[in-house]
Motif scaffolding. Structure first.
Motif, mmCIF file in Angstrom:
data_model
loop_
_atom_site.group_PDB
_atom_site.id
_atom_site.type_symbol
_atom_site.label_atom_id
_atom_site.label_comp_id
_atom_site.label_asym_id
_atom_site.label_seq_id
_atom_site.Cartn_x
_atom_site.Cartn_y
_atom_site.Cartn_z
ATOM 1 N N SER A 27 0.832 -1.212 0.000
ATOM 2 C CA SER A 27 0.000 0.000 0.000
ATOM 3 C C SER A 27 0.862 1.256 0.000
ATOM 4 C CB SER A 27 -0.919 0.017 1.217
ATOM 5 O OG SER A 27 -1.843 -1.033 1.131
ATOM 6 N N MET A 28 1.968 1.218 0.745
ATOM 7 C CA MET A 28 2.862 2.373 0.783
ATOM 8 C C MET A 28 3.498 2.607 -0.583
ATOM 9 S SD MET A 28 4.571 1.585 4.492
ATOM 10 C CE MET A 28 5.520 3.078 4.718
ATOM 11 N N GLN A 29 3.917 1.552 -1.240
ATOM 12 C CA GLN A 29 4.520 1.683 -2.564
ATOM 13 C C GLN A 29 3.503 2.162 -3.593
ATOM 14 O OE1 GLN A 29 6.303 -2.260 -2.861
ATOM 15 N NE2 GLN A 29 8.322 -1.373 -2.487
ATOM 16 N N GLN A 30 2.279 1.692 -3.502
ATOM 17 C CA GLN A 30 1.240 2.158 -4.412
ATOM 18 C C GLN A 30 0.980 3.647 -4.221
ATOM 19 O OE1 GLN A 30 -2.013 -0.512 -3.554
ATOM 20 N NE2 GLN A 30 -1.356 -1.990 -5.099
ATOM 21 N N VAL A 32 3.104 6.044 -3.358
ATOM 22 C CA VAL A 32 4.136 6.895 -3.952
ATOM 23 C C VAL A 32 4.434 6.542 -5.409
ATOM 24 C CG1 VAL A 32 5.221 7.389 -1.737
ATOM 25 C CG2 VAL A 32 6.106 5.518 -3.132
ATOM 26 N N GLY A 33 3.938 5.410 -5.869
ATOM 27 C CA GLY A 33 4.117 5.043 -7.272
ATOM 28 C C GLY A 33 5.422 4.334 -7.581
ATOM 29 N N GLY A 34 6.005 3.666 -6.591
ATOM 30 C CA GLY A 34 7.251 2.943 -6.850
ATOM 31 C C GLY A 34 7.871 2.428 -5.572
ATOM 32 N N ASN A 35 9.150 2.071 -5.679
ATOM 33 C CA ASN A 35 9.884 1.594 -4.511
ATOM 34 C C ASN A 35 9.971 2.712 -3.482
ATOM 35 O OD1 ASN A 35 10.392 -0.935 -5.608
ATOM 36 N ND2 ASN A 35 12.236 -0.223 -6.633
ATOM 37 N N ILE A 36 9.695 2.366 -2.245
ATOM 38 C CA ILE A 36 9.569 3.377 -1.206
ATOM 39 C C ILE A 36 10.922 3.652 -0.545
ATOM 40 C CG2 ILE A 36 8.971 1.860 0.702
ATOM 41 C CD1 ILE A 36 6.625 4.053 1.055
ATOM 42 N N GLU A 37 11.126 4.928 -0.238
ATOM 43 C CA GLU A 37 12.325 5.356 0.473
ATOM 44 C C GLU A 37 11.902 6.321 1.570
ATOM 45 O OE1 GLU A 37 16.499 7.796 -0.333
ATOM 46 O OE2 GLU A 37 15.066 7.534 -1.966
ATOM 47 N N ARG A 38 12.576 6.251 2.696
ATOM 48 C CA ARG A 38 12.247 7.165 3.780
ATOM 49 C C ARG A 38 13.360 8.190 3.911
ATOM 50 N NH1 ARG A 38 12.301 4.721 9.831
ATOM 51 N NH2 ARG A 38 13.912 6.121 10.493
ATOM 52 N N VAL A 39 12.953 9.455 4.031
ATOM 53 C CA VAL A 39 13.902 10.540 4.251
ATOM 54 C C VAL A 39 13.425 11.348 5.451
ATOM 55 C CG1 VAL A 39 14.627 10.695 1.838
ATOM 56 C CG2 VAL A 39 12.740 12.100 2.620
ATOM 57 N N MET A 40 14.357 11.948 6.147
ATOM 58 C CA MET A 40 14.010 12.810 7.272
ATOM 59 C C MET A 40 13.875 14.230 6.756
ATOM 60 S SD MET A 40 13.688 10.770 9.766
ATOM 61 C CE MET A 40 13.617 11.774 11.216
ATOM 62 N N ALA A 41 12.741 14.849 6.993
ATOM 63 C CA ALA A 41 12.480 16.206 6.540
ATOM 64 C C ALA A 41 12.047 17.061 7.727
ATOM 65 C CB ALA A 41 11.393 16.203 5.466
ATOM 66 N N PRO A 42 12.439 18.328 7.764
ATOM 67 C CA PRO A 42 12.072 19.211 8.881
ATOM 68 C C PRO A 42 10.649 19.725 8.744
ATOM 69 C CG PRO A 42 13.366 20.418 7.291
ATOM 70 C CD PRO A 42 13.278 18.997 6.793
ATOM 71 N N ILE A 49 9.483 11.676 9.236
ATOM 72 C CA ILE A 49 9.795 10.738 8.168
ATOM 73 C C ILE A 49 8.863 11.036 7.005
ATOM 74 C CG2 ILE A 49 9.807 8.326 7.456
ATOM 75 C CD1 ILE A 49 10.421 7.651 10.414
ATOM 76 N N LEU A 50 9.451 11.309 5.867
ATOM 77 C CA LEU A 50 8.706 11.557 4.643
ATOM 78 C C LEU A 50 8.958 10.362 3.734
ATOM 79 C CD1 LEU A 50 7.034 13.722 3.130
ATOM 80 C CD2 LEU A 50 9.192 14.573 2.210
ATOM 81 N N TRP A 51 7.893 9.694 3.331
ATOM 82 C CA TRP A 51 8.004 8.509 2.471
ATOM 83 C C TRP A 51 7.865 8.954 1.023
ATOM 84 C CZ3 TRP A 51 9.526 4.114 4.763
ATOM 85 C CH2 TRP A 51 9.348 4.014 6.137
ATOM 86 N N ILE A 52 8.858 8.620 0.189
ATOM 87 C CA ILE A 52 8.893 9.052 -1.203
ATOM 88 C C ILE A 52 9.208 7.862 -2.111
ATOM 89 C CG2 ILE A 52 9.638 11.377 -0.552
ATOM 90 C CD1 ILE A 52 12.472 10.605 -1.484
ATOM 91 N N ASP A 53 9.085 8.076 -3.419
ATOM 92 C CA ASP A 53 9.492 7.091 -4.419
ATOM 93 C C ASP A 53 10.998 7.246 -4.605
ATOM 94 O OD1 ASP A 53 10.039 5.550 -6.664
ATOM 95 O OD2 ASP A 53 8.492 6.474 -7.917
ATOM 96 N N ASN A 61 7.731 13.231 -13.238
ATOM 97 C CA ASN A 61 6.948 13.598 -12.073
ATOM 98 C C ASN A 61 6.855 15.108 -11.907
ATOM 99 O OD1 ASN A 61 6.084 11.206 -10.693
ATOM 100 N ND2 ASN A 61 8.191 10.804 -10.108
ATOM 101 N N PHE A 62 5.913 15.524 -11.081
ATOM 102 C CA PHE A 62 5.852 16.897 -10.631
ATOM 103 C C PHE A 62 6.669 16.991 -9.352
ATOM 104 C CE2 PHE A 62 2.420 16.505 -13.530
ATOM 105 C CZ PHE A 62 2.259 17.764 -14.078
ATOM 106 N N HIS A 63 7.079 18.205 -8.983
ATOM 107 C CA HIS A 63 8.054 18.365 -7.913
ATOM 108 C C HIS A 63 7.583 19.346 -6.846
ATOM 109 C CE1 HIS A 63 10.039 17.273 -11.694
ATOM 110 N NE2 HIS A 63 10.799 16.508 -10.930
#
Length: 117
Positions: A27-30, A32-42, A49-53, A61-63
């Motif tokens: 569900s998490m991958q769906q 974001v539209g791909g393999n999931i990666e977690r990044v720390m964002a302020p 934790i921000l979950w991104i593709d 993609n849009f940005h």
């Protein structure tokens, strides 16, 4: 199946909204539209934790940018908070604040992905 509450950041629709997804990798991958990666964002007073593709910049993609985060994020992302208990209730001290996230996100014009790499 347990569901979790998330804040979805969608740069294509330029929306930030609360939603729920099943608490699993698929569900998490769906989302974001791909393999999931977690990044720390302020996001707010603390890092979130921000979950991104993980391959978002390689796709068309849009940005968007997050205030205080040094990189551009490509594609849909989400924030997921702690969930307490077997019924998936969100803890009172971790309620999602869509308005706060809206104040930290800047939508970017459509960018050439090669320029981001």
């Amino acid at each position: 199946m347990t569901q979790v509450l998330i804040i979805v950041i969608d740069p294509e629709a330029k929306t930030i909204q609360a939603d729920t997804i099943d608490d699993n990798l698929t569900s998490m991958q769906q989302m974001v539209g791909g393999n999931i990666e977690r990044v720390m964002a302020p996001l707010g007073d603390e890092a979130e934790i921000l979950w991104i593709d993980e391959e978002g910049k390689l796709k068309e993609n849009f940005h968007f940018n997050v205030k205080g985060f040094p990189d551009i994020i490509a594609g849909k992302a989400f924030i997921c908070r702690e969930v307490d208990g077997p019924d998936g209730f969100v803890n009172g001290d971790t309620e999602l604040d869509v308005a706060a996230v809206q104040g930290l996100v800047t939508w970017l014009p459509h960018l050439d992905n090669q320029a981001l790499l």
